[in-house]
Design an enzyme around this catalytic site. Structure first.
Site, PDB file in Angstrom:
ATOM      1  CB  THR A  28      -0.927   0.032   1.240  1.00 44.25           C
ATOM      2  OG1 THR A  28      -0.137  -0.135   2.432  1.00 44.25           O
ATOM      3  CG2 THR A  28      -1.978  -1.069   1.164  1.00 44.25           C
ATOM      4  CG  PHE A  63       2.841   5.305   9.548  1.00 47.08           C
ATOM      5  CD1 PHE A  63       3.977   5.060   8.790  1.00 47.08           C
ATOM      6  CD2 PHE A  63       2.843   4.927  10.882  1.00 47.08           C
ATOM      7  CE1 PHE A  63       5.096   4.466   9.347  1.00 47.08           C
ATOM      8  CE2 PHE A  63       3.959   4.331  11.456  1.00 47.08           C
ATOM      9  CZ  PHE A  63       5.086   4.100  10.682  1.00 47.08           C
ATOM     10  CE1 TYR A  64       5.031   1.043   7.633  1.00 45.17           C
ATOM     11  CE2 TYR A  64       4.295  -1.203   7.360  1.00 45.17           C
ATOM     12  CZ  TYR A  64       5.188  -0.311   7.873  1.00 45.17           C
ATOM     13  OH  TYR A  64       6.257  -0.755   8.629  1.00 45.17           O
ATOM     14  CB  ALA A  65      -1.204   4.929   2.912  1.00 47.92           C
TER      15      ALA A  65
END
Length: 343
Positions: A28, A63-65
């Site tokens: 992502t 917060f992996y985006a």
């Protein structure tokens, strides 16, 4: 089916996981997130390949985006909704506690609670957080205070086991004196193996803590497929790192890729598998944590956990690692100290 397994540490010492973990960030945190079904198959393949009794270790982030949002966890929520029986077959680690807009950690009880509630909301009701890791150590408070805050949140049922990310050996020892640490996540690979890594790995061994060795393939560099900045798509997070955004540095660092590739070819494995197997050789408590978004790559990574390198192959690989000093900083052109790493 792969056969190798590992155990976690601290309060999770009774948990058996696959010898190689699975990082989900690249699913992502990319300019073009992978199709969801492809991501699901990549996760399922890793779970299904493990022996009975072993859980797949999944590593996710709040917060992996690209916008630092919860897309990674929302994807996982839909995965568990579609495959609810996989909730018990996976051990889920999630990083959080980062003020995304300011790119800084906040280890206060109030912010950590807020972070965990945000994580669980995005993750949904089927799967709970097994291991929570503050994404970075908050240097504005003592590590003992951070651990006391995490202890409170464990008692509140927000998650089950405490992990740390980018800690140094002294911080790990002090933290573990307050509450057992199940795992410490640090970057370890043939191009990132310095005194900090060695000290953390040894201290973790002494204290009975697992080490999650992230980026064991050098964020993809050691596969040999990244020879210039042109090989990375616009917006790729690696282009913010000096090791990837400068063609001259890439060229200088490529010597280790050639050397690792030559050994891998001779013994019949891919460079990625050799890198993962070498990281695993650093100790039974060291769990390589590569990322993958394709089922074929997930299986290739897992198979590396079954590789038994000969003494001669290990010695040759160690010599390559020791003889190649990586050029460039790990993040954003800043030193580890400036990035508040290795606290």
């Amino acid at each position: 089916m792969v056969t190798a397994t590992a155990t976690l540490g601290g309060t999770a010492s009774n948990v058996t996981v696959g010898r190689v973990a699975h990082g989900l960030m690249t699913m992502t945190w990319t300019p073009n997130p992978v199709p969801e079904e492809q991501a699901f198959e990549a996760i399922k393949a890793g779970v299904d390949a493990l022996p009975p009794g072993a859980k797949a270790f999944l590593n996710a982030g709040e917060f992996y985006a690209q916008d630092w949002g919860t897309l990674n966890l929302e994807m996982l929520s839909r995965f568990y909704e579609k495959y609810p029986d996989y909730a018990e077959k996976t051990f889920l680690s999630v990083k959080g506690g980062l003020v995304a807009q300011e790119r800084r950690p906040d280890g206060s009880l109030e912010y950590l609670r807020k972070s965990l509630e945000n994580i669980q909301k995005a993750l949904g009701p089927i799967k709970k957080v097994d291991l929570f890791e503050p994404a970075r150590i908050d240097s504005t408070i003592p590590i003992e205070e951070l651990m006391e805050n995490l202890k409170i949140l464990v008692k509140e049922g927000k998650f089950s086991h405490i992990g740390l990310t980018e800690c140094n050996a002294n911080t790990l020892r002090r933290a573990n004196a307050v509450h057992p640490v199940a795992a410490a996540e640090i970057e370890v690979s043939p191009w990132e193996y310095g005194e900090n890594q060695k000290a953390v790995i040894e201290t973790a061994r002494e204290l009975g803590i697992a080490v999650l060795a992230y980026s064991p393939i050098g964020k993809g560099f050691l596969t040999g497929q990244i020879k210039s900045t042109a090989h990375l798509p616009e917006g790729d997070v690696r282009l913010t790192m000096t090791r990837f955004r400068d063609d001259e540095i890439l060229k200088q660092n490529y010597a280790i890729v050639d050397a690792i590739g030559a050994v891998a070819k001779r013994i019949g494995y891919t460079p990625a598998q050799l890198s993962i197997a070498w990281v695993a050789s650093l100790g039974p408590h060291v769990i390589p944590l590569p990322g993958s978004s394709k089922s074929t790559r997930t299986l290739e990574n897992l198979e590396a956990g079954d590789i038994k390198l000969s003494d001669a192959d290990l010695a040759e690989t160690h010599k390559i690692v020791a003889g190649n000093k990586t050029k460039g900083d790990r993040y954003y052109g800043l030193s580890d100290k400036e990035m508040h790493l290795w606290q």
